[in-house]
Design a protein around this motif. Sequence first.
Motif, PDB file in Angstrom:
ATOM      1  N   PRO A  55       0.795  -1.237   0.000  1.00 17.63           N
ATOM      2  CA  PRO A  55       0.000   0.000   0.000  1.00 17.63           C
ATOM      3  C   PRO A  55       0.828   1.288   0.000  1.00 17.63           C
ATOM      4  O   PRO A  55       0.319   2.343  -0.357  1.00 17.63           O
ATOM      5  N   ARG A  56       2.109   1.191   0.401  1.00 17.44           N
ATOM      6  CA  ARG A  56       2.862   2.442   0.575  1.00 17.44           C
ATOM      7  C   ARG A  56       3.578   2.931  -0.686  1.00 17.44           C
ATOM      8  O   ARG A  56       3.930   4.097  -0.794  1.00 17.44           O
ATOM      9  N   VAL A  57       3.784   1.999  -1.608  1.00 20.04           N
ATOM     10  CA  VAL A  57       4.489   2.381  -2.847  1.00 20.04           C
ATOM     11  C   VAL A  57       3.463   2.924  -3.843  1.00 20.04           C
ATOM     12  O   VAL A  57       2.417   2.328  -4.056  1.00 20.04           O
ATOM     13  N   LYS A  58       3.764   4.076  -4.437  1.00 21.05           N
ATOM     14  CA  LYS A  58       2.824   4.659  -5.401  1.00 21.05           C
ATOM     15  C   LYS A  58       2.933   3.939  -6.756  1.00 21.05           C
ATOM     16  O   LYS A  58       3.988   3.384  -7.087  1.00 21.05           O
TER      17      LYS A  58
ATOM     18  N   GLY B 139      -7.396   3.561  -8.394  1.00 21.11           N
ATOM     19  CA  GLY B 139      -6.322   3.844  -7.438  1.00 21.11           C
ATOM     20  C   GLY B 139      -4.943   4.109  -8.009  1.00 21.11           C
ATOM     21  O   GLY B 139      -3.968   4.136  -7.261  1.00 21.11           O
ATOM     22  N   SER B 140      -4.840   4.329  -9.311  1.00 24.69           N
ATOM     23  CA  SER B 140      -3.525   4.708  -9.851  1.00 24.69           C
ATOM     24  C   SER B 140      -3.160   6.087  -9.300  1.00 24.69           C
ATOM     25  O   SER B 140      -3.978   7.005  -9.317  1.00 24.69           O
ATOM     26  N   ASP B 141      -1.938   6.235  -8.813  1.00 22.70           N
ATOM     27  CA  ASP B 141      -1.544   7.489  -8.147  1.00 22.70           C
ATOM     28  C   ASP B 141      -1.080   8.561  -9.119  1.00 22.70           C
ATOM     29  O   ASP B 141      -1.085   9.748  -8.794  1.00 22.70           O
ATOM     30  N   ALA B 142      -0.605   8.144 -10.285  1.00 25.52           N
ATOM     31  CA  ALA B 142      -0.048   9.101 -11.239  1.00 25.52           C
ATOM     32  C   ALA B 142      -0.044   8.439 -12.614  1.00 25.52           C
ATOM     33  O   ALA B 142      -0.285   7.229 -12.736  1.00 25.52           O
ATOM     34  N   PHE B 143       0.241   9.257 -13.645  1.00 31.31           N
ATOM     35  CA  PHE B 143       0.270   8.716 -15.011  1.00 31.31           C
ATOM     36  C   PHE B 143       1.541   9.162 -15.721  1.00 31.31           C
ATOM     37  O   PHE B 143       2.091  10.224 -15.423  1.00 31.31           O
ATOM     38  N   GLY B 144       1.974   8.332 -16.660  1.00 31.89           N
ATOM     39  CA  GLY B 144       3.154   8.658 -17.456  1.00 31.89           C
ATOM     40  C   GLY B 144       2.783   8.701 -18.925  1.00 31.89           C
ATOM     41  O   GLY B 144       2.096   7.808 -19.431  1.00 31.89           O
ATOM     42  N   VAL B 145       3.216   9.778 -19.585  1.00 29.31           N
ATOM     43  CA  VAL B 145       2.993   9.919 -21.033  1.00 29.31           C
ATOM     44  C   VAL B 145       4.341  10.236 -21.669  1.00 29.31           C
ATOM     45  O   VAL B 145       5.317  10.530 -20.968  1.00 29.31           O
TER      46      VAL B 145
ATOM     47  N   ARG C   9      10.773  14.257  -3.508  1.00 31.67           N
ATOM     48  CA  ARG C   9       9.805  13.340  -2.893  1.00 31.67           C
ATOM     49  C   ARG C   9       9.846  11.943  -3.501  1.00 31.67           C
ATOM     50  O   ARG C   9       9.717  10.952  -2.807  1.00 31.67           O
ATOM     51  N   ALA C  10       9.999  11.872  -4.828  1.00 27.54           N
ATOM     52  CA  ALA C  10       9.822  10.579  -5.496  1.00 27.54           C
ATOM     53  C   ALA C  10      11.137  10.045  -6.048  1.00 27.54           C
ATOM     54  O   ALA C  10      11.959  10.796  -6.566  1.00 27.54           O
ATOM     55  N   SER C  11      11.334   8.728  -5.897  1.00 32.74           N
ATOM     56  CA  SER C  11      12.433   8.059  -6.601  1.00 32.74           C
ATOM     57  C   SER C  11      11.856   6.756  -7.131  1.00 32.74           C
ATOM     58  O   SER C  11      11.184   6.028  -6.400  1.00 32.74           O
TER      59      SER C  11
ATOM     60  N   HIS D  69      11.407  -1.248  -5.847  1.00 33.93           N
ATOM     61  CA  HIS D  69      10.092  -0.584  -5.770  1.00 33.93           C
ATOM     62  C   HIS D  69      10.213   0.870  -5.323  1.00 33.93           C
ATOM     63  O   HIS D  69       9.420   1.713  -5.736  1.00 33.93           O
ATOM     64  N   LEU D  70      11.188   1.148  -4.443  1.00 33.63           N
ATOM     65  CA  LEU D  70      11.466   2.521  -3.982  1.00 33.63           C
ATOM     66  C   LEU D  70      10.164   3.228  -3.593  1.00 33.63           C
ATOM     67  O   LEU D  70       9.315   2.627  -2.948  1.00 33.63           O
ATOM     68  N   SER D  71       9.990   4.517  -4.000  1.00 34.73           N
ATOM     69  CA  SER D  71       8.756   5.192  -3.550  1.00 34.73           C
ATOM     70  C   SER D  71       7.625   5.043  -4.561  1.00 34.73           C
ATOM     71  O   SER D  71       6.475   5.312  -4.261  1.00 34.73           O
ATOM     72  N   MET D  72       7.969   4.588  -5.771  1.00 37.95           N
ATOM     73  CA  MET D  72       6.929   4.490  -6.816  1.00 37.95           C
ATOM     74  C   MET D  72       7.390   3.485  -7.875  1.00 37.95           C
ATOM     75  O   MET D  72       8.596   3.278  -8.050  1.00 37.95           O
ATOM     76  N   VAL D  73       6.435   2.868  -8.573  1.00 35.43           N
ATOM     77  CA  VAL D  73       6.767   1.991  -9.700  1.00 35.43           C
ATOM     78  C   VAL D  73       6.044   2.511 -10.940  1.00 35.43           C
ATOM     79  O   VAL D  73       5.066   3.254 -10.831  1.00 35.43           O
ATOM     80  N   ARG D  74       6.535   2.092 -12.122  1.00 35.16           N
ATOM     81  CA  ARG D  74       5.983   2.628 -13.380  1.00 35.16           C
ATOM     82  C   ARG D  74       5.582   1.504 -14.336  1.00 35.16           C
ATOM     83  O   ARG D  74       6.220   1.308 -15.359  1.00 35.16           O
TER      84      ARG D  74
END
Length: 377
Positions: free
Chosen positions: A32-35, A60-66, A202-204, A219-224
Amino acid sequence: MTITPPGRPTRCVIDHRALRWNLKQLRAQVGPRVKILSMVKANAYGHGAVAVAKTLASAGSDAFGVATVEEGIELRQARIKQPILVVAGTYVEQLPELLQHRLTPVLHEIATLKALDQRLQQLKRTMAVEIEVDTGMGRIGFRGSEIDAWLPVLARLKAVKLQGVFSHFSDAESANEPYTKKQLNDFNRVLERLRAAKIIHRASHMAKSAAIVTEPNAHLSMVRPGLALYGMYAAPGLRKQIELRPVLSWKTAIIQLKQVPAGTPIGYNRTFVTKKKTLIATLPLGYADGYRRLFSNRAQVLVRGQRAPVVGRVSMDLTTIDVTDIKNVQQGDEVVLLGRQRSGIIGADELASWANTISYEIFTSIGARVPRVHNFI
Ligand SMILES: Cc1ncc(COP(=O)(O)O)c(C=O)c1O
């Protein structure tokens, strides 16, 4: 409810239940903690960026990549509120659009970073950005090994606010790959140097689909993830560790059946000549729809749950298949190019193998003129 457009029966059906399922499996992998930043570049790998992003946002996706500013604007215009990272190049002349649509650019080298900072100062504005560190892809990004040259530039930025730092794996498809470990170590060393220099961000993040499974330390703070959201495995070995469901099916229908005698040439340049009495079916799609010319005399499709071979050259708008062995075949029968039909299945990887490519390229090559029909339930 699936609403199929009238007319030409060629279409892609997008299964949003499978999409939500795949996001849930990825969430279970990272906790739950990794974005989770969902990669929806290239029209969500051909699946339809707006509809896909809306479903993922509500799931529940926290962010998007384009990849481009234009792709980011399309999402903002569809009222996607989450942070949007533009990963594949920053052009200072697009600064107004980046600011107006609250897009986060990724900076890859010093000259553009400085130019952006200056332009922002002139405008008396600030902007959050991320930087990409090249730990082994050898394409865009600040080289991790040259951090002594670029770290002081980061420290002197005035209007640019560093929000995140990321890197990209080259070869994360199998577990215990030494190159992956080395990339992760190098990235961690960069993060330590930034911390030591009190460059706060904030993010890595580093892990794409494969690495989410093969390299939990990344996994660090976020995965893509990209491919895994669309239900595909970056390598067959990952099947045991995560259950993904394909999201896209590609379908059409037979528009003409023709019985021809032995010795009949089929299609351009007569690359296929019938050896016996043959029932040829013509399908209303071709290489202009992304049904690759390399599929000529190689690929198979599903008709009434059975496989039928593509015969002759795939043309721009039409493709011919041999349906001699399909019992009771009729004009109007559904044909599956990619996906399931009864007990038959043709996966994106199999389709890709017939064109010597990868599923990513199959998905992103499906033409704009093929309607995406979204099935939300
Ligand atoms: C920077 C970046 N991150 C993540 C991804 C997602 O990779 P995958 O589709 O293998 O999960 C991509 C895809 O090419 C990418 O370019």
